[in-house]
Design a protein around this motif. Structure first.
Motif, PDB file in Angstrom:
ATOM      1  N   ALA A  14      48.551  32.539  42.392  1.00 57.05           N
ATOM      2  CA  ALA A  14      47.266  31.906  42.711  1.00 57.05           C
ATOM      3  C   ALA A  14      47.217  31.525  44.189  1.00 57.05           C
ATOM      4  O   ALA A  14      46.224  31.800  44.875  1.00 57.05           O
ATOM      5  N   GLN A  15      48.270  30.917  44.679  1.00 59.24           N
ATOM      6  CA  GLN A  15      48.304  30.485  46.071  1.00 59.24           C
ATOM      7  C   GLN A  15      48.251  31.676  47.023  1.00 59.24           C
ATOM      8  O   GLN A  15      47.477  31.682  47.976  1.00 59.24           O
ATOM      9  N   ARG A  16      49.032  32.703  46.753  1.00 59.13           N
ATOM     10  CA  ARG A  16      49.087  33.884  47.627  1.00 59.13           C
ATOM     11  C   ARG A  16      47.797  34.701  47.576  1.00 59.13           C
ATOM     12  O   ARG A  16      47.375  35.253  48.571  1.00 59.13           O
ATOM     13  N   SER A  17      47.159  34.784  46.406  1.00 55.54           N
ATOM     14  CA  SER A  17      45.976  35.634  46.250  1.00 55.54           C
ATOM     15  C   SER A  17      44.669  34.900  46.531  1.00 55.54           C
ATOM     16  O   SER A  17      43.640  35.535  46.743  1.00 55.54           O
ATOM     17  N   GLY A  18      44.711  33.564  46.490  1.00 51.82           N
ATOM     18  CA  GLY A  18      43.486  32.793  46.668  1.00 51.82           C
ATOM     19  C   GLY A  18      42.618  32.765  45.424  1.00 51.82           C
ATOM     20  O   GLY A  18      41.432  32.468  45.497  1.00 51.82           O
ATOM     21  N   VAL A  19      43.204  33.074  44.276  1.00 52.06           N
ATOM     22  CA  VAL A  19      42.486  33.103  43.002  1.00 52.06           C
ATOM     23  C   VAL A  19      43.012  31.970  42.130  1.00 52.06           C
ATOM     24  O   VAL A  19      44.224  31.788  42.010  1.00 52.06           O
ATOM     25  N   VAL A  53      45.417  42.114  42.113  1.00 51.41           N
ATOM     26  CA  VAL A  53      44.438  41.020  42.182  1.00 51.41           C
ATOM     27  C   VAL A  53      43.503  41.233  43.370  1.00 51.41           C
ATOM     28  O   VAL A  53      42.290  41.051  43.245  1.00 51.41           O
ATOM     29  N   ALA A  54      44.047  41.653  44.503  1.00 55.99           N
ATOM     30  CA  ALA A  54      43.208  41.919  45.678  1.00 55.99           C
ATOM     31  C   ALA A  54      42.217  43.045  45.382  1.00 55.99           C
ATOM     32  O   ALA A  54      41.047  42.974  45.761  1.00 55.99           O
ATOM     33  N   PHE A  55      42.670  44.074  44.683  1.00 56.02           N
ATOM     34  CA  PHE A  55      41.794  45.188  44.309  1.00 56.02           C
ATOM     35  C   PHE A  55      40.684  44.707  43.386  1.00 56.02           C
ATOM     36  O   PHE A  55      39.517  45.045  43.565  1.00 56.02           O
ATOM     37  N   VAL A  56      41.038  43.887  42.399  1.00 52.21           N
ATOM     38  CA  VAL A  56      40.042  43.357  41.452  1.00 52.21           C
ATOM     39  C   VAL A  56      39.012  42.520  42.204  1.00 52.21           C
ATOM     40  O   VAL A  56      37.798  42.689  42.012  1.00 52.21           O
ATOM     41  N   ARG A  57      39.472  41.638  43.079  1.00 54.52           N
ATOM     42  CA  ARG A  57      38.545  40.768  43.816  1.00 54.52           C
ATOM     43  C   ARG A  57      37.615  41.572  44.717  1.00 54.52           C
ATOM     44  O   ARG A  57      36.411  41.333  44.753  1.00 54.52           O
ATOM     45  N   ALA A  58      38.174  42.535  45.445  1.00 56.16           N
ATOM     46  CA  ALA A  58      37.353  43.328  46.361  1.00 56.16           C
ATOM     47  C   ALA A  58      36.333  44.158  45.580  1.00 56.16           C
ATOM     48  O   ALA A  58      35.160  44.230  45.957  1.00 56.16           O
ATOM     49  N   SER A  59      36.765  44.752  44.489  1.00 58.75           N
ATOM     50  CA  SER A  59      35.874  45.580  43.677  1.00 58.75           C
ATOM     51  C   SER A  59      34.771  44.739  43.053  1.00 58.75           C
ATOM     52  O   SER A  59      33.595  45.123  43.047  1.00 58.75           O
ATOM     53  N   HIS A  60      35.144  43.596  42.527  1.00 55.61           N
ATOM     54  CA  HIS A  60      34.170  42.714  41.886  1.00 55.61           C
ATOM     55  C   HIS A  60      33.182  42.177  42.914  1.00 55.61           C
ATOM     56  O   HIS A  60      31.992  42.000  42.625  1.00 55.61           O
ATOM     57  N   HIS A  61      33.673  41.921  44.127  1.00 57.12           N
ATOM     58  CA  HIS A  61      32.795  41.462  45.209  1.00 57.12           C
ATOM     59  C   HIS A  61      31.728  42.511  45.522  1.00 57.12           C
ATOM     60  O   HIS A  61      30.612  42.171  45.927  1.00 57.12           O
ATOM     61  N   LEU A  62      32.040  43.784  45.322  1.00 64.92           N
ATOM     62  CA  LEU A  62      31.062  44.856  45.531  1.00 64.92           C
ATOM     63  C   LEU A  62      30.058  44.947  44.388  1.00 64.92           C
ATOM     64  O   LEU A  62      29.122  45.735  44.441  1.00 64.92           O
ATOM     65  N   GLY A  63      30.282  44.165  43.337  1.00 71.76           N
ATOM     66  CA  GLY A  63      29.372  44.184  42.199  1.00 71.76           C
ATOM     67  C   GLY A  63      29.825  45.095  41.078  1.00 71.76           C
ATOM     68  O   GLY A  63      29.073  45.354  40.143  1.00 71.76           O
ATOM     69  N   ILE A  64      31.050  45.580  41.151  1.00 72.78           N
ATOM     70  CA  ILE A  64      31.575  46.429  40.091  1.00 72.78           C
ATOM     71  C   ILE A  64      31.954  45.525  38.922  1.00 72.78           C
ATOM     72  O   ILE A  64      32.711  44.565  39.093  1.00 72.78           O
ATOM     73  N   ILE A  69      36.220  48.024  36.436  1.00 70.86           N
ATOM     74  CA  ILE A  69      37.433  47.880  37.247  1.00 70.86           C
ATOM     75  C   ILE A  69      38.660  48.113  36.372  1.00 70.86           C
ATOM     76  O   ILE A  69      39.596  48.817  36.758  1.00 70.86           O
ATOM     77  N   GLY A  70      38.641  47.545  35.171  1.00 66.53           N
ATOM     78  CA  GLY A  70      39.753  47.737  34.238  1.00 66.53           C
ATOM     79  C   GLY A  70      39.950  49.194  33.878  1.00 66.53           C
ATOM     80  O   GLY A  70      41.086  49.672  33.777  1.00 66.53           O
ATOM     81  N   GLY A  71      38.861  49.930  33.697  1.00 59.51           N
ATOM     82  CA  GLY A  71      38.954  51.348  33.387  1.00 59.51           C
ATOM     83  C   GLY A  71      39.638  52.127  34.488  1.00 59.51           C
ATOM     84  O   GLY A  71      40.444  53.031  34.236  1.00 59.51           O
ATOM     85  N   VAL A  72      39.347  51.773  35.732  1.00 64.42           N
ATOM     86  CA  VAL A  72      39.985  52.443  36.869  1.00 64.42           C
ATOM     87  C   VAL A  72      41.455  52.033  36.966  1.00 64.42           C
ATOM     88  O   VAL A  72      42.325  52.860  37.235  1.00 64.42           O
ATOM     89  N   LEU A  73      41.731  50.756  36.719  1.00 62.37           N
ATOM     90  CA  LEU A  73      43.124  50.294  36.775  1.00 62.37           C
ATOM     91  C   LEU A  73      43.998  50.963  35.717  1.00 62.37           C
ATOM     92  O   LEU A  73      45.208  51.046  35.879  1.00 62.37           O
TER      93      LEU A  73
END
Length: 148
Positions: A14-19, A53-64, A69-73
């Motif tokens: 959480a601390q490292r990812s900011g989530v 986590v960074a990928f999830v956050r960036a993708s979700h920020h784009l509105g995905i 996102i889970g399907g791609v992961l």
């Protein structure tokens, strides 16, 4: 300098990812990230999870949506961190959807600009956009906005 630990606690992740830890638990319930449990039932995340986590956050920020996102992961090998090639493949998959969304938003922006110009803001009563409320026959909601 000492080697960083191979695994992170939920607090460290959480601390490292900011989530927030609650969001990390949610991501885990959704199958977006994974952890192993210690004998004391504490979560331990591999360091690669920082990039996931960074990928999830960036993708979700784009509105995905998280489901997409889970399907791609699912294509990411277990324990592997998303790399530049993975992100490029994902963005290629999403570029058509994102372009369609952009087009729809531009259309909405242009329609609202036209509507705001007259000041009435009422599709039901507007003699220019909806004379005689003919759109009521199409059912409830903003018919012209959702049917285009």
């Amino acid at each position: 300098m000492s080697e960083p630990p191979a695994e992170l606690t939920i607090g460290e992740l959480a601390q490292r990812s900011g989530v927030a830890t609650s969001a990390l638990r949610f991501y885990e319930r959704q199958g977006l990230i994974s952890s192993r449990r210690t004998s004391g039932n504490q979560r331990r995340y591999p360091r690669a999870m920082l990039r996931v986590v960074a990928f999830v956050r960036a993708s979700h920020h784009l509105g995905i949506p998280l489901e997409v996102i889970g399907g791609v992961l699912d294509f990411l090998p277990e324990g592997a961190a998303p790399d530049q090639a993975f992100w490029q493949r994902a963005s290629q998959c999403w570029s058509t959807e994102l372009n369609q969304r952009i087009e729809k938003l531009e259309c909405l922006r242009d329609r609202f600009t036209e509507c705001i110009g007259c000041g009435c803001l009422s599709f039901e009563q507007c003699v220019l956009v909806n004379p005689g409320d003919v759109l009521a026959a199409q059912g409830p909601g903003p018919a012209r906005l959702i049917n285009d």
